[in-house]
Design a protein around this motif. Structure first.
Motif, PDB file in Angstrom:
ATOM      1  N   ALA A  69       6.938 -12.510  -1.536  1.00 58.93           N
ATOM      2  CA  ALA A  69       7.773 -11.488  -2.151  1.00 58.93           C
ATOM      3  C   ALA A  69       7.943 -10.361  -1.137  1.00 58.93           C
ATOM      4  N   PRO A  70       9.055  -9.651  -1.160  1.00 56.68           N
ATOM      5  CA  PRO A  70       9.240  -8.547  -0.206  1.00 56.68           C
ATOM      6  C   PRO A  70       8.137  -7.500  -0.366  1.00 56.68           C
ATOM      7  N   PRO A  71       7.726  -6.855   0.730  1.00 59.79           N
ATOM      8  CA  PRO A  71       6.700  -5.802   0.623  1.00 59.79           C
ATOM      9  C   PRO A  71       7.169  -4.688  -0.306  1.00 59.79           C
ATOM     10  N   LYS A  72       6.217  -4.114  -1.043  1.00 58.62           N
ATOM     11  CA  LYS A  72       6.555  -3.092  -2.028  1.00 58.62           C
ATOM     12  C   LYS A  72       5.585  -1.919  -1.861  1.00 58.62           C
ATOM     13  N   ALA A  73       6.116  -0.713  -1.821  1.00 54.81           N
ATOM     14  CA  ALA A  73       5.274   0.479  -1.711  1.00 54.81           C
ATOM     15  C   ALA A  73       4.516   0.686  -3.015  1.00 54.81           C
ATOM     16  N   TYR A  81       1.210  -0.388   1.129  1.00 59.10           N
ATOM     17  CA  TYR A  81       2.184  -1.397   0.708  1.00 59.10           C
ATOM     18  C   TYR A  81       1.453  -2.661   0.280  1.00 59.10           C
ATOM     19  N   GLU A  82       2.027  -3.351  -0.713  1.00 54.67           N
ATOM     20  CA  GLU A  82       1.453  -4.636  -1.117  1.00 54.67           C
ATOM     21  C   GLU A  82       2.411  -5.754  -0.761  1.00 54.67           C
ATOM     22  N   GLN A  83       1.832  -6.867  -0.321  1.00 55.40           N
ATOM     23  CA  GLN A  83       2.599  -8.069   0.039  1.00 55.40           C
ATOM     24  C   GLN A  83       1.994  -9.216  -0.751  1.00 55.40           C
ATOM     25  N   ASN A  84       2.805  -9.904  -1.552  1.00 56.22           N
ATOM     26  CA  ASN A  84       2.313 -10.995  -2.394  1.00 56.22           C
ATOM     27  C   ASN A  84       2.816 -12.341  -1.890  1.00 56.22           C
ATOM     28  N   ILE A 127      -2.135  -8.894  -0.355  1.00 55.28           N
ATOM     29  CA  ILE A 127      -2.742  -8.043   0.660  1.00 55.28           C
ATOM     30  C   ILE A 127      -2.135  -6.650   0.535  1.00 55.28           C
ATOM     31  N   VAL A 128      -2.965  -5.673   0.809  1.00 56.62           N
ATOM     32  CA  VAL A 128      -2.522  -4.284   0.796  1.00 56.62           C
ATOM     33  C   VAL A 128      -2.725  -3.748   2.212  1.00 56.62           C
ATOM     34  N   VAL A 129      -1.649  -3.202   2.791  1.00 58.60           N
ATOM     35  CA  VAL A 129      -1.698  -2.680   4.160  1.00 58.60           C
ATOM     36  C   VAL A 129      -1.194  -1.241   4.168  1.00 58.60           C
ATOM     37  N   ASP A 130      -1.598  -0.516   5.222  1.00 60.35           N
ATOM     38  CA  ASP A 130      -1.074   0.835   5.381  1.00 60.35           C
ATOM     39  C   ASP A 130       0.217   0.778   6.192  1.00 60.35           C
ATOM     40  N   GLY A 131       0.782   1.940   6.484  1.00 56.75           N
ATOM     41  CA  GLY A 131       2.051   2.005   7.197  1.00 56.75           C
ATOM     42  C   GLY A 131       2.000   1.408   8.591  1.00 56.75           C
ATOM     43  N   TYR A 136      -5.891  -3.169   4.283  1.00 51.85           N
ATOM     44  CA  TYR A 136      -6.643  -2.226   3.455  1.00 51.85           C
ATOM     45  C   TYR A 136      -7.407  -2.961   2.362  1.00 51.85           C
ATOM     46  N   ASP A 137      -6.797  -3.990   1.762  1.00 50.94           N
ATOM     47  CA  ASP A 137      -7.435  -4.751   0.678  1.00 50.94           C
ATOM     48  C   ASP A 137      -6.785  -6.127   0.621  1.00 50.94           C
ATOM     49  N   GLN A 138      -7.547  -7.096   0.096  1.00 47.96           N
ATOM     50  CA  GLN A 138      -7.035  -8.460  -0.047  1.00 47.96           C
ATOM     51  C   GLN A 138      -7.627  -9.055  -1.314  1.00 47.96           C
TER      52      GLN A 138
END
Length: 188
Positions: A69-73, A81-84, A127-131, A136-138
């Motif tokens: 899915a597209p990254p989402k803030a 941002y979260e990436q699924n 996954i959660v990433v910063d800018g 940051y989290d998975q």
């Protein structure tokens, strides 16, 4: 080899056992693609000893597909941002029986009956990433809005004619034809 969904490993093996006259045969096939829930297999038995040939089979075959899915803030997170990654599985569970009666050396009539269950599962790898793209989290979790299983049964009858001669990959001479009627009932 790597790809958009990461590195994967897949493999399979099959066996066919029979007596010396090939009156009875047992076939087994196993495939493995990734995790334990992606392991599938099939077991087949055929009895060709009498004029009425018959057999039975049972199988479990998983199919795996996926998409990003597209990254989402994430609101109120300070620039995270979260990436699924969605992994969708279809599990085909089937059991069947069949019999055939040869009318001649080139013609036969066949009867078959099978029951099938299609199961569905969606797994989300988040996954959660910063800018800057730093992890940051998975997390990995199952989608709770899974689709209900689909059940159906088939029964069929066929008239088959085959007087062909085969080469390495296909027939090179003769004719083949098959007339079959196979109605389906179920929750489709």
């Amino acid at each position: 080899a790597g790809g958009p969904f990461g590195t994967g490993v897949a493999g399979g093996v099959s066996f066919l056992f029979g007596d010396q006259l090939s009156d009875r045969q047992i076939g087994l096939g196993i495939q493995a693609n990734g995790t334990v829930q992606d392991i599938g297999g099939q077991l087949i038995y055929q009895n060709l000893k009498n004029r009425w040939n018959w057999g039975a089979s049972i199988q479990h075959v998983p199919y795996l597909t996926g998409y990003y899915a597209p990254p989402k803030a994430i609101e109120g997170s300070g620039g995270l941002y979260e990436q699924n990654l969605y992994l969708q599985r279809i599990f085909i569970d089937e059991a069947g029986i069949q019999t055939s009666y040869p009318l001649s050396t080139t013609q036969r009539v066949e009867f078959n009956l099978s029951a099938t269950r299609l199961g569905f599962n969606t797994q989300i790898e988040q996954i959660v990433v910063d800018g800057a793209g730093q992890l940051y989290d998975q997390r990995v979790f199952d989608d709770t809005t899974n689709i209900k299983p689909v059940y159906y049964a088939q029964g069929g009858v066929a008239f088959v004619s085959d007087n062909s001669y085969s080469a390495f990959t296909n027939p090179i001479q003769g004719t083949r034809y098959r007339f079959e009627v196979t109605p389906m009932v179920g929750t489709l």
